[in-house]
Design an enzyme around this catalytic site. Structure first.
Site, PDB file in Angstrom:
ATOM      1  N   ARG A   1      18.150  31.408  19.961  1.00  0.00           N
ATOM      2  CA  ARG A   1      18.197  31.152  21.402  1.00  0.00           C
ATOM      3  C   ARG A   1      19.249  30.083  21.625  1.00  0.00           C
ATOM      4  NH1 ARG A   1      15.511  26.307  22.282  1.00  0.00           N
ATOM      5  NH2 ARG A   1      13.679  26.468  20.994  1.00  0.00           N
TER       6      ARG A   1
ATOM      7  N   HIS B   1      14.561  25.500  25.103  1.00  0.00           N
ATOM      8  CA  HIS B   1      13.316  26.270  25.009  1.00  0.00           C
ATOM      9  C   HIS B   1      12.887  26.795  26.383  1.00  0.00           C
ATOM     10  CE1 HIS B   1       9.166  27.285  24.407  1.00  0.00           C
ATOM     11  NE2 HIS B   1       8.804  26.339  25.228  1.00  0.00           N
TER      12      HIS B   1
ATOM     13  N   TYR C   1      16.924  18.365  18.253  1.00  0.00           N
ATOM     14  CA  TYR C   1      16.443  18.993  17.014  1.00  0.00           C
ATOM     15  C   TYR C   1      17.426  19.970  16.375  1.00  0.00           C
ATOM     16  CZ  TYR C   1      14.866  22.413  20.562  1.00  0.00           C
ATOM     17  OH  TYR C   1      14.800  23.282  21.610  1.00  0.00           O
TER      18      TYR C   1
END
Ligand SMILES: Cc1ncc(C[n+]2csc(CCOP(=O)(O)OP(=O)(O)O)c2C)c(N)n1
Lengths: 371, 325
Positions: free
Chosen positions: A269, A273, A283
């Site tokens: 992706r 998120h 991250y």
């Protein structure tokens, strides 16, 4: 001291043997070249073009949805860029009467299954009319509780089987979702009943911030299907031809009475998120991002189709313009939805007679809302 | 002293206990590198390492079971359920298992687990994120349920929860996370569990509330004051067990009461509070005790939640009904 090997049994080796079996299935490579001729599903020119159109449309829908969300014109939104092949090529193998039980990120499949775009927008805004599904549209609204759709899909599959329908149910979750108990229960039930279900795991590498490596010790997610005794495959999720071929194959098996299949689609992706404050730079690095961008499903499919003279810049621009116009119209239509009222909520929940105390609440809100 | 938001106070409470007790472990989905989706655990992994502050795979029932198991080996787990709507995925560990740990081992073992979770409406989350499910856990003997309404209380209560020998569900209203700041001491202090707090003194009516509804009740009290009524606002802080003494003392003083909760009328805590008042203070009452709640539907879709949630105006209106009885 190293553990002594017992010649009679070697569970470690069993594990390795199974894990080794999961090569990633690919048909169209990163350069848009067919590398697995025998497996090519041989879609017609029209079908190839249509699949490309859907992927391009979805990329635009993603870009516009992100912008609309930033302007406060949409509510909940989970970006999809990078997952077009995984989402749309798997869906492309379905028939209209097949069922889809989607996760929260699987809105594009619903749209191409027949959910009007303005309803997808209403759902994003948190309006119940976004889930006021038309008769015969075999979908559920996107699922928020991760894993819940997997057990429910086992139920839909058993229902189809009992009714003697020549249809399947397809359900989606992410790499993170495979850690939920419902995931195991769903694939196990469908396997035990040999029901016509296709379980897609979209491995986009992260569950919010948690990388796949923290999610499980398993080397692949596909191998989890083996424990449930169901055919399972690891697919290049950015290769539309491979995703399509694997799903088509799973569907045929399901209709032949051979039970469910688990498909892991390896993808990425690109965006956050969701649009509700996730910051992917916490991250993952831009190096990882650009590594995956090289495998972009749209770029590779474009190259492939252009070589076949099936695609052009002009054609792509047409799709982009059409997408933009339809999105504009759908937002306008969504804007016209009536404001939600508590009396509506009560009416929807209590079909038939309202209990005495609820009727009282209904009267109180009727009065409040008339002011 | 520092000015802190509620979420900073919560982080500070965990930091304090991670420092004070090496048995404290903090874990859940995305609590490590990400510092939690609301940043409640921001910086803790960096400060205390991945052994003590860590991400788990995505499974709430797994997290709950892990906490129970860790407590059996002497740890004090502080687990995060990312949103309280996901309670159903972990209800067996919380209500079925942790709550009865002490009872089923003849008091030999306990479950000193803290279950932190954001909840509460008005912030436009998707389904199953904002639901007020405190009634479900509060109805299970063996669990304490704590719901702070201020930064100061949040830190003192969370430290008490972590130190408590019983399982404690600690619910953090999302709307309060960053809505205001307050002076919060940097050192360790505790606020006892099971003790309510009078957030505003008054003489004509008692408004009993918890969580975000305390702030709404304080606004209502201001509005009532303009009309010449003096309202006392009692913040339950712990909704299980209830601080019956504080509730009754206030009702005996004001002779009138309303109970406010964000949860639906048939759910939650308010009915319990009314029962306690009826059993213990009925003769002090000048009017029936009324409730202010959400209506009896499931938590509505985001765009409709603000018309559904109770607010200061509803509280004021109900208080007036009781005052005019
Ligand atoms: C039962 C449950 N737990 C937690 C969440 C919060 N949550 C939403 S998405 C998500 C990560 C999902 O990751 P994955 O399954 O890999 O899907 P992806 O988002 O990567 O597509 C989490 C933890 C949820 N919605 N439901």
């Amino acid at each position: 001291m190293a553990a002594k090997k017992n010649a009679q049994f070697d569970p470690v080796n069993t594990l390795h043997e199974i894990e080794e079996k999961f090569d990633m299935f690919q048909i169209l490579n990163e350069d848009g070249k067919i590398v697995n001729e025998e497996a090519d599903p041989k879609l017609s020119d029209e079908e190839l073009t249509e699949l490309m159109e859907r992927m391009v449309y979805t990329r635009i829908l993603d870009q516009r949805s992100i912008a609309l969300n930033r302007q406060g014109r949409l509510g909940f939104y989970a970006p999809t860029a990078g997952q077009e092949a995984s989402q749309l090529a798997s869906h492309y193998a379905l028939e209209k009467d097949d069922f889809i039980l989607p996760g929260y990120r699987d809105v594009p499949q619903l749209i191409f299954h027949g959910l009007p775009l303005h309803m997808a927008f209403l759902w994003s805004r948190g309006h119940y009319l976004g889930s006021d599904l038309a008769e015969g549209l075999n979908i559920f609204p996107p699922q928020i509780i991760i894993g819940a759709q997997y057990v429910q899909a086992a139920g839909v599959a058993l229902g189809l089987q009992k009714r003697g329908k020549k249809n399947v149910v397809m359900t989606y979750t992410g790499d993170g979702g495979t850690s939920q108990g419902d995931f195991y229960e769903g694939i196990n039930f469908a396997g035990a009943f040999r029901s016509p279900a296709i379980f897609v795991v979209q491995n986009n590498q992260y569950a919010i911030s948690t990388p796949r490596s923290v999610q499980t010790a398993a080397k692949t997610l596909a191998q989890k299907g083996i424990a449930a005794g169901i055919p399972s495959i690891l697919v290049d999720g950015m290769d539309p031809l491979a995703v399509y071929a694997a799903t088509k194959d799973a569907r045929e098996r399901a209709l032949n009475g051979d039970g469910p299949t688990l498909i892991e689609t390896m993808c990425y992706r690109y965006g956050p998120h969701t649009m509700a404050g996730d910051d992917p730079t916490r991250y993952r690095t831009s190096d990882i991002d650009s590594e995956w961008e090289k495998r972009d499903p749209i770029v590779r499919f474009r190259t492939y189709l252009e070589a076949k003279n099936l695609w052009s810049e002009e054609k792509e621009n047409e799709v982009i313009e059409r997408a933009k116009q339809e999105i504009k119209d759908a937002i306008k239509q969504a804007d016209q939805a009536p404001k939600q009222k508590v009396t509506d909520f009560l009416k929807i929940m209590y079909k038939g007679d309202m209990p005495y105390n609820v009727k009282e609440q209904f009267d109180i809100y009727t009065e409040k809302e008339s002011k | 002293m520092a000015q802190m938001t509620m979420i900073q106070a919560i982080t500070d409470a965990m930091r304090t206990e991670l420092k004070n007790d090496e048995n404290v472990l903090v874990f859940g989905e995305d609590v490590g590198k990400n510092g939690g989706v609301f940043r409640a655990t921001e910086g803790l992994q960096k400060e205390f390492g991945e052994e003590r502050v860590f991400d788990t795979p995505l499974a709430e029932s797994g997290i709950g079971g892990l906490a129970i198991g860790l407590s059996l080996t002497g740890f004090r787990p502080v687990m995060e359920i990312q949103f309280f709507g996901f309670l159903f995925e972990v209800i067996d560990s919380v209500s079925g298992q942790a709550a009865r740990q002490s009872f089923r081992t003849a008091g030999k073992l306990n479950a000193p687990i803290t279950i932190r979770s954001p909840f509460g409406g008005g912030v436009a989350t998707p389904e199953m994120h904002a639901d007020s499910l405190e009634g479900i856990v509060a109805s299970q003997p063996g669990i304490k349920v704590v719901i702070p309404s201020t930064p100061y209380d949040a830190k003192g209560l969370l430290i008490s929860a972590i130190k408590d020998e019983n399982p404690v569900v600690f619910l953090e209203h999302m709307k309060l996370y960053r809505s205001f700041r307050q002076e919060v001491p940097e050192e360790e202090y505790t606020i006892p569990l099971g003790k309510a707090d009078v957030k505003r003194e008054g003489s004509d009516i008692t408004i009993i509330a918890y969580g975000a509804m305390v702030q709404e009740s304080l606004k209502a009290a201001e509005a009532l004051e303009k009309d010449g009524h003096s309202a006392e606002v009692v913040d339950l802080r712990t909704v299980q067990p209830l601080d019956v003494e504080t509730i009754i003392a206030s009702v005996e003083k004001t002779n009138r009461a309303i109970v406010v909760q964000e949860a639906q009328r048939q759910a939650g805590i308010a009915a319990n509070v009314v029962s306690e008042i009826m059993e213990r203070a009925v003769l002090s009452l000048e009017a029936p005790v009324l409730r202010v709640t959400a209506p009896d539907t499931v938590y509505p879709f985001a765009q409709g939640e603000n018309t559904w949630l109770p607010n200061a105006a509803d509280i004021t209106e109900t208080a007036k009904k009781v005052l005019d009885f």
